[in-house]
Design an enzyme around this catalytic site. Structure first.
Site, PDB file in Angstrom:
ATOM      1  CB  CYS A  42       3.051 105.633  21.947  1.00 32.82           C
ATOM      2  SG  CYS A  42       3.285 106.429  23.636  1.00 32.82           S
TER       3      CYS A  42
ATOM      4  NE  ARG B  78       5.534 102.025  18.011  1.00 34.71           N
ATOM      5  CZ  ARG B  78       6.626 102.152  17.320  1.00 34.71           C
ATOM      6  NH1 ARG B  78       7.645 101.211  16.564  1.00 34.71           N
ATOM      7  NH2 ARG B  78       7.354 103.342  17.646  1.00 34.71           N
TER       8      ARG B  78
ATOM      9  CD1 TRP C  78       5.884 101.203  27.878  1.00 35.46           C
ATOM     10  CD2 TRP C  78       7.025 103.345  27.840  1.00 35.46           C
ATOM     11  NE1 TRP C  78       6.872 101.298  29.007  1.00 35.46           N
ATOM     12  CE2 TRP C  78       7.807 102.422  28.767  1.00 35.46           C
ATOM     13  CE3 TRP C  78       7.451 104.516  27.798  1.00 35.46           C
ATOM     14  CZ2 TRP C  78       8.770 102.722  29.585  1.00 35.46           C
ATOM     15  CZ3 TRP C  78       8.516 105.110  28.742  1.00 35.46           C
ATOM     16  CH2 TRP C  78       9.173 104.272  29.543  1.00 35.46           C
TER      17      TRP C  78
ATOM     18  CG  ASN D 242       5.609 107.491  19.786  1.00 31.57           C
ATOM     19  OD1 ASN D 242       6.048 107.448  20.839  1.00 31.57           O
ATOM     20  ND2 ASN D 242       6.266 106.603  18.732  1.00 31.57           N
ATOM     21  N   GLY D 243       5.919 110.236  21.406  1.00 28.95           N
ATOM     22  CA  GLY D 243       7.157 111.119  21.482  1.00 28.95           C
ATOM     23  C   GLY D 243       7.051 111.946  22.890  1.00 28.95           C
TER      24      GLY D 243
ATOM     25  CD  GLU E  23      20.599  89.702  24.402  1.00 25.14           C
ATOM     26  OE1 GLU E  23      20.978  90.891  24.804  1.00 25.14           O
ATOM     27  OE2 GLU E  23      19.719  89.371  23.890  1.00 25.14           O
TER      28      GLU E  23
ATOM     29  CE  LYS F 242      16.341  89.181  24.913  1.00 26.43           C
ATOM     30  NZ  LYS F 242      17.294  90.338  24.682  1.00 26.43           N
TER      31      LYS F 242
ATOM     32  CD  GLU G  26      14.484  92.730  27.251  1.00 28.48           C
ATOM     33  OE1 GLU G  26      15.087  91.764  26.898  1.00 28.48           O
ATOM     34  OE2 GLU G  26      13.983  93.637  27.053  1.00 28.48           O
TER      35      GLU G  26
ATOM     36  CG  HIS H 180      38.705  90.939  40.852  1.00 29.97           C
ATOM     37  ND1 HIS H 180      40.064  91.179  41.567  1.00 29.97           N
ATOM     38  CD2 HIS H 180      39.015  90.482  39.782  1.00 29.97           C
ATOM     39  CE1 HIS H 180      40.751  90.597  40.779  1.00 29.97           C
ATOM     40  NE2 HIS H 180      40.339  90.424  39.654  1.00 29.97           N
TER      41      HIS H 180
ATOM     42  CE  LYS I 265      11.265  94.499  18.965  1.00 30.98           C
ATOM     43  NZ  LYS I 265      12.235  93.529  19.732  1.00 30.98           N
TER      44      LYS I 265
HETATM   45  C1  AGP Z   1      16.221  93.927  24.212  1.00 31.66           C
HETATM   46  O1  AGP Z   1      15.715  92.467  24.592  1.00 31.66           O
HETATM   47  C2  AGP Z   1      15.616  95.300  24.698  1.00 31.66           C
HETATM   48  N1  AGP Z   1      14.017  95.072  24.083  1.00 31.66           N
HETATM   49  C3  AGP Z   1      16.324  96.298  24.463  1.00 31.66           C
HETATM   50  O2  AGP Z   1      17.343  96.212  25.282  1.00 31.66           O
HETATM   51  C4  AGP Z   1      16.566  96.751  23.356  1.00 31.66           C
HETATM   52  O3  AGP Z   1      17.742  95.963  22.520  1.00 31.66           O
HETATM   53  C5  AGP Z   1      17.109  98.320  23.203  1.00 31.66           C
HETATM   54  O4  AGP Z   1      16.074  98.931  23.477  1.00 31.66           O
HETATM   55  C6  AGP Z   1      17.504  98.825  21.706  1.00 31.66           C
HETATM   56  O5  AGP Z   1      16.525  98.695  21.086  1.00 31.66           O
HETATM   57  P1  AGP Z   1      17.056  98.878  19.280  1.00 31.66           P
HETATM   58  O6  AGP Z   1      17.713  97.820  19.002  1.00 31.66           O
HETATM   59  O7  AGP Z   1      15.868  99.041  18.706  1.00 31.66           O
HETATM   60  O8  AGP Z   1      17.644 100.114  19.158  1.00 31.66           O
END
Ligand code: AGP
Length: 636
Positions: free
Chosen positions: A2, A37, A87, A113-114, A511, A515, A518, A534, A631
């Site tokens: 958040c 966020r 969030w 936040n938390g 990765e 992408k 996401e 396999h 984020k």
């Molecule tokens: C990556 O595109 C994502 N947003 C997510 O996997 C991110 O890498 C992960 O949450 C780790 O975040 P950080 O690098 O801030 O620890």
């Protein structure tokens, strides 16, 4: 997770006097910078100087809904306000559940936040004492707990907040404002909280992006710290009430990097920033040494001044453990490959969320590397807490100065210097993490094998030239944007993708798949190319595009065979390659510049970012703020 924001002018400039921003405008603008966020609801609480009370406005949905609501209120005199962008963790994203939350009297408002892990116990006790709750959220407990301490005789609002903070367990960064004192408190335990204090004014935020417009000198609150701002004066204490000195951190981010400047999305801008970010990541850290006798590669030295590893540390360790999450975990897999290749040290890579509950035998001789763009990922930081408890050495690779991960890194921090990454999907942070990982591996090599390396090159590679030339090669790939967009047009309606790679490119397959998942919400899976036979090859048919990462190295013939296996089952093959492969039947090929193996993951990543971006744009998804994501995941 958040975003929280707060402002108080200590009774002067915050009035809405036409040309002066009101505290509400300051908070709302701050929320816009924090929107990445979390974005399923938002709200503002402000002290209305005319009506002499706290008023709040909260809206579910995107921030635009709150802005619209606020634009309907008449201009108010207000010099203290707090805001929140959510969030959701506890309670659906509705107007009522949005923050700020209030106590029974309405004299206290909080944004949090938390996660308050013991909120149910506290809530029951407060209900028995007569408190009335209006939401199922964990955060509302904070407001009532503070109120309860005020009622039980706390002499100041600060004292009530301090006592309440001692009762909370879990992760919490919150702001609490009080109508009677017109004061504001900030409390940090876990998630980030940073402030700017100047001209008798105070600005609080979850990270620096809303604050860099006011000052490049910020104060990061550390765990178990409270900031108390009243009548223009700031006091900083720990949870026991001991007054602390404030340490100011200078931020090298400029505000321009936190705006889109002509791009359609922050993610697109950040993809295109990568050549300059890669340059920022290595420049001043790799120094060319001309004909010197004291350099190990007789061509250059690595200058990572903040890395405090000794030869004894490295010899005693015998292994390195990397812990991270998401894209940062995949960067860790690449760094594992690089470190084992260059330094001959075994590297283990662990998901933060798994490591913290395993029975992993940590020794005090171990060297840990935490990788985190935000430096605030709860799973990664909790894993490092275990390493810290076992007295292992900790290094971190992060993008945010003063973030939680840096406070645990006794062996040093390597900053990616990527600037604020606003797009939820990691791009420039990921590629600069790999660059920093390579520099660290070269530095470890220098420390470990001071006399072992001779001649201009290491493993026959002139790393200085290869690293220095990388930004130009990255830029060449950006010129492929339009041709990659044409490829995206062919596949954006597909519902499943496979990404395949071998060796150091296998983590890039992971990765690339992440992408796409996401930001386009299309199911995609990264897999080692050799593993297809396999089992997963059963998935392949004409509806399954398979993207191969193909490099002109000893693994190329194996990967070519894998491509043949896919073609034989009707799969559509897309390839990213640094050479012209001698095989027909590849539907689409993206040709990229070649570089040394340990740098190749950086170049192979960029076309996958661009492909995912254009597929998502064609699907019309919310690229910078994809559904269900945030984020910085500052809770478990
Ligand atoms: C990556 O595109 C994502 N947003 C997510 O996997 C991110 O890498 C992960 O949450 C780790 O975040 P950080 O690098 O801030 O620890």
């Amino acid at each position: 997770m958040c975003g929280i924001i707060g402002f108080s002018s200590g009774g002067n400039a915050g009035y809405n006097q036409g040309n002066c921003e009101s505290s509400i405008d300051i908070v709302l603008n701050g929320l816009k910078s924090l929107e990445y966020r979390g974005y399923d609801s938002s709200g503002v609480a402000y002290y209305d100087e005319t009506e002499n009370k706290i008023k709040s406005i909260k809206k579910s949905g995107k921030l635009v809904n709150l802005s619209a609501e606020l634009s309907c209120i008449k201009p108010v005199k207000s010099n203290i306000a707090i805001g929140h962008i959510r969030w959701a963790t506890h309670g659906k994203p509705t107007d009522v559940n949005a923050h700020p939350h209030s106590d029974c009297s309405g004299n206290i408002a909080i944004v949090h936040n938390g996660i308050i892990e013991n909120y149910a116990v506290l809530k029951n006790k407060l209900i028995v004492k007569g408190h009335k709750f209006i939401t199922p959220t964990d955060s509302e407990v904070i407001a009532h707990l503070i109120e309860d301490y005020m009622k039980s005789g706390a002499k100041t609002f600060y004292e009530a907040v301090r006592l309440a903070s001692l009762d909370l367990s879990g992760a919490f960064a919150f702001l609490a404002m009080n109508a009677d004192e017109k004061s504001i408190c900030a409390v940090k335990y876990g998630p980030p909280l940073v402030m700017v204090n100047k001209d008798k004014e105070i600005y609080f935020a979850s990270d620096v992006s809303p604050l860099i417009q006011y000052s490049d000198e910020v104060i990061y609150l550390k765990n178990s710290e409270i900031a108390y701002f009243k009548d223009g004066l700031l006091k900083l204490t720990d949870f026991k009430g001991k007054t602390l000195n404030k340490t100011v951190t200078k931020i090298d981010w400029d505000a321009s990097r936190a705006v889109k400047t002509g791009f359609s999305h922050f993610m697109q801008k950040e993809i295109f920033e990568q050549p300059s970010c890669l340059l920022d990541a290595f420049s001043s850290r790799i120094v060319s040494i001309k004909n010197s006798s004291d350099s190990f590669f007789s061509g250059f030295k690595i200058m990572l001044e903040d890395v405090r590893l000794t030869k004894k540390d490295i010899d005693k360790a015998g292994r390195i453990i990397i812990t991270a999450c998401g894209s940062s975990y995949y960067a860790g897999l690449v760094i594992k490959y690089i470190t084992e290749t260059l330094c001959g040290i075994p590297v283990i890579v662990e998901y933060g969320s798994e490591f913290r509950y395993e029975n992993f035998p940590v020794s005090k001789n171990d060297i840990f590397i935490g990788i985190s763009q935000s430096g605030e990922t709860a799973d990664t930081n909790s894993a490092l807490e275990i390493a810290k408890e076992k007295k292992a050495g900790i290094l971190s690779i992060t993008n945010v100065p003063g973030s939680q991960i840096t406070t645990m890194s006794d062996k040093g921090v390597i900053y990616t210097h990527a600037g604020p990454e606003i797009g939820v999907a990691s791009t420039k942070a990921f590629t600069t993490q790999i660059m920093c990982g390579l520099l660290l591996a070269l530095r470890i090599k220098e420390i470990k094998d001071a006399a072992a390396v001779a001649g201009k090159n290491l493993h026959g590679v002139n790393f200085f030239d290869e690293i220095v030339n990388l930004p130009k090669k990255a830029e060449q790939i950006l010129f492929l944007n339009d041709s990659i967009k044409e490829i995206a047009k062919k596949y954006y309606k597909n519902t499943n993708f496979l990404y395949l790679g071998r060796g150091i490119l296998y983590p890039i397959a992971l990765e690339g798949a992440l992408k796409l998942k996401e930001i386009s919400y299309i199911h995609a899976e990264g897999y080692p190319a050799g593993e297809m036979k396999h089992g997963p090859i059963a998935l392949v048919d004409e509806n399954m595009p398979v993207l191969f990462l193909l490099s002109n190295n000893m693994l190329a013939p194996k990967t070519i065979s894998n491509i043949e296996e896919i073609k034989a089952r009707g799969g559509k093959v897309i390839a990213v390659a640094d050479y012209e492969p001698d095989i027909d039947g590849i539907s689409d090929i993206i040709k990229i510049p070649t570089t040394v193996e340990v740098l190749s993951p950086i170049l192979y990543t960029i076309p996958l970012q661009i492909l995912a971006y254009h597929i998502a744009a064609l699907k019309g998804t919310d690229i910078d703020q994809p559904r269900n994501l945030a984020k910085s995941v500052t809770v478990e």
